[in-house]
Design a protein around this motif. Structure first.
Motif, PDB file in Angstrom:
ATOM      1  N   LYS A  52      66.987  22.603 -25.558  1.00 50.88           N
ATOM      2  CA  LYS A  52      65.642  22.524 -24.804  1.00 50.88           C
ATOM      3  C   LYS A  52      64.076  23.321 -24.984  1.00 50.88           C
ATOM      4  N   MET A  53      64.218  24.413 -23.942  1.00 51.51           N
ATOM      5  CA  MET A  53      63.165  25.072 -24.108  1.00 51.51           C
ATOM      6  C   MET A  53      63.077  25.643 -24.942  1.00 51.51           C
ATOM      7  N   PHE A  54      64.101  26.274 -26.432  1.00 50.50           N
ATOM      8  CA  PHE A  54      63.371  27.632 -27.602  1.00 50.50           C
ATOM      9  C   PHE A  54      63.566  27.107 -28.364  1.00 50.50           C
ATOM     10  N   PRO A  55      62.448  26.707 -29.245  1.00 45.68           N
ATOM     11  CA  PRO A  55      62.558  26.070 -30.844  1.00 45.68           C
ATOM     12  C   PRO A  55      62.919  26.702 -32.411  1.00 45.68           C
ATOM     13  N   ALA A  56      63.111  25.991 -32.919  1.00 53.21           N
ATOM     14  CA  ALA A  56      64.226  26.449 -34.102  1.00 53.21           C
ATOM     15  C   ALA A  56      63.059  28.131 -34.778  1.00 53.21           C
ATOM     16  N   GLY A  57      63.554  29.110 -34.847  1.00 52.47           N
ATOM     17  CA  GLY A  57      62.673  30.311 -35.012  1.00 52.47           C
ATOM     18  C   GLY A  57      62.360  32.086 -33.464  1.00 52.47           C
ATOM     19  N   HIS A  58      62.318  30.489 -32.377  1.00 55.24           N
ATOM     20  CA  HIS A  58      62.080  30.910 -31.359  1.00 55.24           C
ATOM     21  C   HIS A  58      63.016  32.933 -31.078  1.00 55.24           C
ATOM     22  N   PRO A  59      62.881  33.354 -30.561  1.00 57.14           N
ATOM     23  CA  PRO A  59      64.042  34.819 -30.063  1.00 57.14           C
ATOM     24  C   PRO A  59      65.438  34.415 -30.121  1.00 57.14           C
ATOM     25  N   HIS A  60      65.354  33.193 -29.135  1.00 56.30           N
ATOM     26  CA  HIS A  60      66.911  32.412 -28.080  1.00 56.30           C
ATOM     27  C   HIS A  60      66.997  31.257 -28.409  1.00 56.30           C
ATOM     28  N   ALA A  61      66.000  31.284 -29.511  1.00 59.72           N
ATOM     29  CA  ALA A  61      66.816  29.825 -30.265  1.00 59.72           C
ATOM     30  C   ALA A  61      68.096  29.060 -29.977  1.00 59.72           C
ATOM     31  N   VAL A  62      68.592  28.472 -30.331  1.00 57.50           N
ATOM     32  CA  VAL A  62      70.669  28.166 -30.109  1.00 57.50           C
ATOM     33  C   VAL A  62      70.307  27.771 -31.724  1.00 57.50           C
ATOM     34  N   ASP A  63      70.430  29.049 -32.208  1.00 61.11           N
ATOM     35  CA  ASP A  63      71.010  28.341 -34.485  1.00 61.11           C
ATOM     36  C   ASP A  63      72.087  28.728 -34.176  1.00 61.11           C
ATOM     37  N   GLU A  64      72.777  29.074 -35.848  1.00 57.56           N
ATOM     38  CA  GLU A  64      74.059  28.723 -36.018  1.00 57.56           C
ATOM     39  C   GLU A  64      74.703  30.140 -35.224  1.00 57.56           C
ATOM     40  N   LYS A  65      74.361  31.464 -35.125  1.00 58.81           N
ATOM     41  CA  LYS A  65      74.771  32.747 -35.038  1.00 58.81           C
ATOM     42  C   LYS A  65      74.701  32.245 -33.061  1.00 58.81           C
ATOM     43  N   ARG A  66      74.140  31.862 -32.526  1.00 62.35           N
ATOM     44  CA  ARG A  66      73.923  31.819 -30.939  1.00 62.35           C
ATOM     45  C   ARG A  66      75.180  30.505 -30.833  1.00 62.35           C
ATOM     46  N   GLU A  67      75.280  29.759 -32.019  1.00 57.46           N
ATOM     47  CA  GLU A  67      76.671  28.726 -31.687  1.00 57.46           C
ATOM     48  C   GLU A  67      77.934  29.300 -31.586  1.00 57.46           C
ATOM     49  N   ALA A  68      77.829  30.307 -32.544  1.00 55.97           N
ATOM     50  CA  ALA A  68      79.130  31.590 -32.764  1.00 55.97           C
ATOM     51  C   ALA A  68      79.633  31.466 -31.772  1.00 55.97           C
TER      52      ALA A  68
END
Ligand SMILES: Cc1cc2nc3c(=O)[nH]c(=O)nc-3n(C[C@H](O)[C@H](O)[C@H](O)COP(=O)(O)O)c2cc1C
Length: 174
Positions: A126-142
């Motif tokens: 909710k807090m971090f939009p796509a592109g933000h260093p803490h965004a929950v992207d694919e890498k972070r999901e993994a």
């Protein structure tokens, strides 16, 4: 030799590691949350101090202990969501170690992965939009998926080996 294991744990990962460490130390070794630490730690030859990584250092409760920990023989252990072989893991350990007023080298240190609180993951989404260093992207999901399996049996075995090696180092120090 007398040891004490003190740990801070919000969701149980670091507690599991603390108990694994305690299991290979003499039966009378106290294994306590940092909030229950005795005021005087001088009776112990070594303090095993454990924390969960919070923004690249020790969590607040463990910080409180570490900032007052003048004991010359400390073995530090921690759990974190990130890769335990990453620079972030190494930095988190050294940032925590540097909180101690004495500044003596650690006897030994140990870090392994621990599952990340699903509530925190939801907050991050909710807090971090796509592109933000803490965004929950694919890498972070993994990363979170891998973290969700830890600490596992191999981590507990590695924590026991860390405790045994710490004891050996202390015996060699005399
Ligand atoms: C507020 C908060 C901040 C965190 N910061 C980090 C961090 O900077 N790096 C990291 O790898 N993991 C971080 N984590 C993940 C925890 O360190 C990890 O899930 C740990 O195993 C939790 O241990 P515990 O179960 O003993 O509380 C954070 C978790 C929370 C709740």
């Amino acid at each position: 030799m007398q040891y004490i294991v003190l740990y801070s744990s919000r969701t149980g990962n670091t507690k599991k590691i603390a108990e694994a460490i305690g299991s290979v130390l003499p039966a009378a070794t106290p294994c306590l949350p940092v909030g229950e630490a005795p005021v005087d730690l001088n009776a112990y030859d070594c303090v095993f101090a454990g924390f969960w990584v919070d923004r690249g250092s020790a969590d607040p409760e463990a910080q409180q202990l570490l900032r007052q920990l003048e004991h010359p023989r400390v073995a530090l252990f921690a759990t974190l969501g990130a890769d335990p072989k990453s620079q972030h893991a190494a930095d988190s350990l050294s940032n925590a170690a540097a909180l101690r007023p004495g500044g003596q080298p650690l006897v030994h240190s140990f870090i392994c992965q621990g599952k990340v609180d699903p509530e925190l993951i939801e907050q991050m989404k909710k807090m971090f939009p796509a592109g933000h260093p803490h965004a929950v992207d694919e890498k972070r999901e993994a990363l979170h998926k891998e973290a969700s399996k830890h600490p596992d049996e191999a981590d507990l075995a590695a924590a026991k080996a860390f405790a045994a090696e710490t004891v050996k180092r202390l015996e060699n120090l005399g």
